[in-house]
Design a protein around this motif. Structure first.
Motif, short mmCIF file in Angstrom:
data_model
loop_
_atom_site.label_atom_id
_atom_site.label_comp_id
_atom_site.label_asym_id
_atom_site.label_seq_id
_atom_site.Cartn_x
_atom_site.Cartn_y
_atom_site.Cartn_z
N GLY A 139 0.77 -1.17 0.15
CA GLY A 139 0.06 0.06 -0.02
C GLY A 139 0.55 1.10 -0.03
O GLY A 139 0.49 2.32 -0.06
N ARG A 140 2.08 1.03 0.01
CA ARG A 140 3.03 2.26 -0.18
C ARG A 140 3.31 2.31 -1.64
O ARG A 140 4.33 3.19 -1.88
N ALA A 141 2.88 1.49 -2.34
CA ALA A 141 3.28 1.55 -4.01
C ALA A 141 4.60 1.24 -4.13
O ALA A 141 5.49 1.68 -5.04
N GLU A 142 5.17 0.08 -3.44
CA GLU A 142 6.60 -0.43 -3.62
C GLU A 142 6.40 -1.81 -3.82
O GLU A 142 5.62 -2.58 -3.33
N ILE A 143 6.93 -2.10 -5.06
CA ILE A 143 7.07 -3.73 -5.39
C ILE A 143 8.05 -4.38 -4.49
O ILE A 143 9.24 -3.78 -4.32
#
Length: 404
Positions: A139-143
């Motif tokens: 949900g932090r937009a981290e893959i």
């Protein structure tokens, strides 16, 4: 009406989540939509549909390892491994019949997100015991990637298992690696008819304590298509000679309880598929619960509830899993959960109910305060803005929805 985002790559998933974080827009995660009615209703103006992330990435039958995208239909996965004489040993349940949907419509991602496991769990473990690694977007937009492609992988936290059963509230899984196993050469079912619940569950527990290596242990008070009356069923899998030997073990230990019958491979596959998918309780719209209790306490638990209202049940996992339908159409959440204390505790999950009931009643077993606080901290670490399936498991409504 929700606006639907349909990413086709992990980078597109990351971009969608990055936008959602920046705009504080909650997202309802969806694969093929087969499990939308399982869990609390999600309040979101946008849906993130993952059915476009479909396909096999790598399959090595000799290594018993399968890597695939999470939008891949589960029916496609099971057909592929079956062609190679293999299976997903955790026997993933198909919720379609119970929720009034088409059979085989779900995705592998939905199976993992809900940690769906069938009757063989008593021997092979749950879905989370078969996931080796994953690729996901937080949900932090981290893959991020976690785990690997080997059975023993102990580097860092076991994030793949953490995502199992999280219902998409921690991260969006885009790829998973699973271990597969050789499919048993043959199968048979040891069947006793007419036993009462207490006697039937006692028989299941005795069989599980024997050397018969049972891979399924269920009691159905109301019978199944193979006959009328109660059925006590024990599944045996493996080589034919081994099944014969283990059938004789059960015959010696349980034969005095009645006249045992033996179901062949075809009948065994049919019966256990119906038990796996809870099909005997699928008709109608009455609320259905999934309840975990100590196996030996299953009969006493159901008897206590029958004194208060009418129920129909299936006992699986040697009595440790109870599928329960409330015949009067009411959810009876307070009574169902209060009765757990008398049998040493347990968990009750409301699997089928109306959207209004799933909004007002805790669908999942309420956690003790300390565990709930730990879960909230974990959620915050993965999804600090609260955009991923907000409210799906607990009543945490995203701020932007409240302001609108």
């Amino acid at each position: 009406m929700q606006e639907t985002l349909r990413p086709r790559t992990v980078e597109e998933v990351r971009s969608a989540i990055e936008w959602a974080v920046a705009s504080e827009t909650p997202l309802a995660l969806r694969g093929h939509g087969s499990k939308e009615a399982y869990g609390r209703p999600v309040r979101a103006t946008h849906a993130l549909e993952l059915s476009g992330l479909s396909g096999i990435i790598d399959y090595e039958p000799a290594e018993l390892v399968l890597t695939l995208r999470t939008g891949t239909p589960i029916a496609e996965v099971e057909a592929l491994v079956a062609q190679n004489g293999q299976e997903l040993s955790f026997e993933p349940m198909d919720l379609g019949p119970l929720l009034g949907l088409t059979e085989g419509a779900g995705s592998i991602g939905g199976v993992i997100a809900a940690n769906l496991s069938g009757p063989r769990r008593i021997k092979a473990g749950a879905a989370r015991d078969h996931i080796l690694g994953c690729e996901a977007v937080s949900g932090r937009a981290e893959i991020f990637r976690a785990g690997g492609k080997v059975v023993k992988n102990v580097t860092g936290y076991d994030l793949p298992r953490a995502l199992c059963g999280s219902f998409g509230t921690l991260a969006v899984a885009t790829e998973v690696t699973l271990k597969v196993n050789p499919k048993p050469e043959s199968s048979a079912t040891f069947c006793l008819r007419g036993l009462g619940e207490a006697q039937g569950i006692a028989a299941l527990c005795e069989a599980m304590g024997s050397s018969a290596e049972v891979s399924g242990a269920a009691h159905l008070p109301d019978g199944l298509e193979i006959g009328e009356g109660a059925l006590t069923l024990l599944r045996l899998e493996g080589f034919p000679t081994s099944i014969d030997y283990r059938f004789d073990i059960l015959l010696k230990r349980l034969g005095h309880l009645g006249t045992p019958e033996r179901l062949g491979s075809d009948a065994t596959a049919q019966v256990w598929r119906r038990i796996r998918d809870c099909q005997p309780l699928a008709s109608g719209e009455a609320p259905v619960w999934k309840i975990s209790v100590p196996p030996a306490s299953g009969a006493a638990y159901v008897a206590a509830l029958r004194n208060r209202f009418d129920v129909k049940v299936i006992h699986d996992w040697s009595g440790g899993l109870i599928w329960l339908r409330c015949e009067d159409g009411r959810h009876h959440a307070d009574e169902i959960r209060a009765a757990l204390a008398a049998v040493g505790g347990g968990h009750a999950t409301l699997v089928r109910a109306s959207a209004a009931e799933r909004r007002d009643v805790p669908v999942f077993q309420p956690q003790p305060a300390a565990l709930a606080a730990l879960s909230a901290r974990l959620k915050h670490q993965f999804d600090p803005v609260g955009i991923l399936n907000p409210g799906r498991m607990v009543a945490d409504v995203p701020a932007k929805v409240e302001k609108a």
